[in-house]
Design a protein around this motif. Structure first.
Motif, short mmCIF file in Angstrom:
data_model
loop_
_atom_site.label_atom_id
_atom_site.label_comp_id
_atom_site.label_asym_id
_atom_site.label_seq_id
_atom_site.Cartn_x
_atom_site.Cartn_y
_atom_site.Cartn_z
N ASP A 8 0.85 -1.19 0.00
CA ASP A 8 0.00 0.00 0.00
C ASP A 8 0.88 1.23 0.00
O ASP A 8 1.85 1.33 0.72
CB ASP A 8 -0.90 0.00 1.23
N ARG A 9 0.48 2.19 -0.81
CA ARG A 9 1.23 3.43 -0.90
C ARG A 9 0.39 4.52 -0.26
O ARG A 9 -0.78 4.70 -0.62
CB ARG A 9 1.52 3.77 -2.35
N GLU A 10 0.97 5.24 0.64
CA GLU A 10 0.29 6.34 1.29
C GLU A 10 0.57 7.61 0.50
O GLU A 10 1.71 7.97 0.27
CB GLU A 10 0.80 6.48 2.73
N PHE A 11 -0.48 8.29 0.09
CA PHE A 11 -0.32 9.51 -0.68
C PHE A 11 -0.10 10.69 0.26
O PHE A 11 -0.70 10.76 1.33
CB PHE A 11 -1.55 9.77 -1.56
N SER A 12 0.72 11.63 -0.18
CA SER A 12 0.98 12.81 0.63
C SER A 12 -0.18 13.79 0.50
O SER A 12 -1.07 13.63 -0.33
CB SER A 12 2.28 13.47 0.19
N GLU A 13 -0.13 14.81 1.32
CA GLU A 13 -1.20 15.82 1.29
C GLU A 13 -1.25 16.54 -0.06
O GLU A 13 -2.32 16.79 -0.60
CB GLU A 13 -0.98 16.84 2.41
N GLY A 14 -0.09 16.84 -0.63
CA GLY A 14 -0.05 17.50 -1.92
C GLY A 14 -0.59 16.64 -3.04
O GLY A 14 -1.28 17.11 -3.94
N GLU A 15 -0.28 15.36 -3.00
CA GLU A 15 -0.79 14.44 -4.03
C GLU A 15 -2.30 14.30 -3.92
O GLU A 15 -3.00 14.24 -4.93
CB GLU A 15 -0.12 13.08 -3.90
N ARG A 16 -2.81 14.25 -2.69
CA ARG A 16 -4.27 14.18 -2.51
C ARG A 16 -4.93 15.47 -2.98
O ARG A 16 -6.00 15.44 -3.60
CB ARG A 16 -4.61 13.90 -1.05
N ALA A 17 -4.29 16.62 -2.72
CA ALA A 17 -4.85 17.90 -3.17
C ALA A 17 -4.86 17.98 -4.69
O ALA A 17 -5.83 18.47 -5.29
CB ALA A 17 -4.05 19.05 -2.57
N ARG A 18 -3.80 17.50 -5.32
CA ARG A 18 -3.74 17.52 -6.79
C ARG A 18 -4.81 16.60 -7.39
O ARG A 18 -5.47 16.95 -8.37
CB ARG A 18 -2.36 17.10 -7.26
N ALA A 19 -4.98 15.42 -6.80
CA ALA A 19 -6.02 14.50 -7.29
C ALA A 19 -7.40 15.11 -7.12
O ALA A 19 -8.25 14.99 -8.00
CB ALA A 19 -5.92 13.17 -6.55
N LEU A 20 -7.62 15.80 -6.00
CA LEU A 20 -8.91 16.45 -5.78
C LEU A 20 -9.11 17.60 -6.77
O LEU A 20 -10.23 17.80 -7.27
CB LEU A 20 -9.02 16.96 -4.34
N ALA A 21 -8.05 18.33 -7.10
CA ALA A 21 -8.15 19.40 -8.10
C ALA A 21 -8.55 18.83 -9.46
O ALA A 21 -9.42 19.38 -10.15
CB ALA A 21 -6.83 20.15 -8.20
N PHE A 22 -7.95 17.71 -9.84
CA PHE A 22 -8.31 17.08 -11.10
C PHE A 22 -9.75 16.56 -11.06
O PHE A 22 -10.46 16.65 -12.06
CB PHE A 22 -7.33 15.95 -11.45
N LEU A 23 -10.17 16.04 -9.92
CA LEU A 23 -11.55 15.57 -9.78
C LEU A 23 -12.54 16.73 -9.91
O LEU A 23 -13.56 16.61 -10.61
CB LEU A 23 -11.73 14.86 -8.43
N VAL A 24 -12.23 17.86 -9.29
CA VAL A 24 -13.10 19.04 -9.37
C VAL A 24 -13.21 19.52 -10.81
O VAL A 24 -14.30 19.81 -11.31
CB VAL A 24 -12.59 20.16 -8.44
N VAL A 25 -12.08 19.61 -11.51
CA VAL A 25 -12.10 20.07 -12.90
C VAL A 25 -12.83 19.07 -13.78
O VAL A 25 -13.63 19.46 -14.65
CB VAL A 25 -10.67 20.33 -13.42
N GLY A 26 -12.60 17.78 -13.58
CA GLY A 26 -13.27 16.77 -14.40
C GLY A 26 -14.78 16.81 -14.23
O GLY A 26 -15.53 16.79 -15.22
N ILE A 27 -15.24 16.88 -12.99
CA ILE A 27 -16.69 16.89 -12.74
C ILE A 27 -17.32 18.19 -13.23
O ILE A 27 -18.38 18.17 -13.87
CB ILE A 27 -16.97 16.64 -11.25
#
Length: 177
Positions: A8-27
């Motif tokens: 299991d790989r634990e994502f950092s806060e910045g990686e989670r924020a970037r993924a959420l930014a991409f999710l917001v833009v995609g939706i």
């Protein structure tokens, strides 16, 4: 499966924020594409959505995601200059996303009319334009978390000051002659 891939790989806060930014833009891009489809077709949600209309919505989401990826470091920089770059990045994501989404949905004609349709849709619904701008501000903030984390990797670690008398040239002076 290889052991290194299974752990299991634990994502950092910045990686989670970037993924959420991409999710917001995609939706939000998909939502904007959906509203553009409804606006252009003059249809309602209850009439059903054709496969082509679903493709336009998916192409809108892909266009927004690709535009955010291609925006590079325009989004998320700090300071006044970073805010101005964020505005440029928001414009970039909006219009380049429309070009990419339009090209995917209808090559050539969609490339030309994609940004036009986005402008008409946003100007026709000011509340939607406000929501779109709010989403892009949130993306700027989320990408800022990612940028700060990424920049901290390259920051100079706190260390004691270098003594000029203890430098390599001072230690080797006279020994190599």
């Amino acid at each position: 499966m290889r052991q290194s891939l299974r752990r299991d790989r634990e994502f950092s806060e910045g990686e989670r924020a970037r993924a959420l930014a991409f999710l917001v833009v995609g939706i939000s891009s998909a939502g904007l594409g959906f509203l553009a489809v409804l606006h252009l077709e003059g249809a309602s949600v209850f009439d059903g959505i054709s496969t082509y209309q679903l493709w336009i919505i998916a192409a809108s989401a892909l266009g927004g995601l690709a535009a955010l990826f291609l925006s590079g470091d325009r989004m998320g920089q700090a300071g006044v200059a970073g805010a101005l770059r964020g505005v440029a990045g928001a414009i970039w994501v909006t219009f380049i996303g429309a070009v990419i989404g339009g090209t995917l949905s209808l090559p050539l004609y969609g490339t030309m009319f994609g940004p036009f349709i986005v402008c008409v849709t946003l100007l026709g619904a000011p509340l939607l334009a406000l929501l779109w701008a709010t989403n892009l501000i949130a993306v700027h903030i989320l990408m800022g978390v990612y940028q700060r984390e990424r920049d901290s990797i390259f920051a100079v670690a706190d260390s004691k000051p270098v003594d000029p008398n203890d430098s390599l040239t001072a230690r080797l002076r006279g020994r190599l002659v």
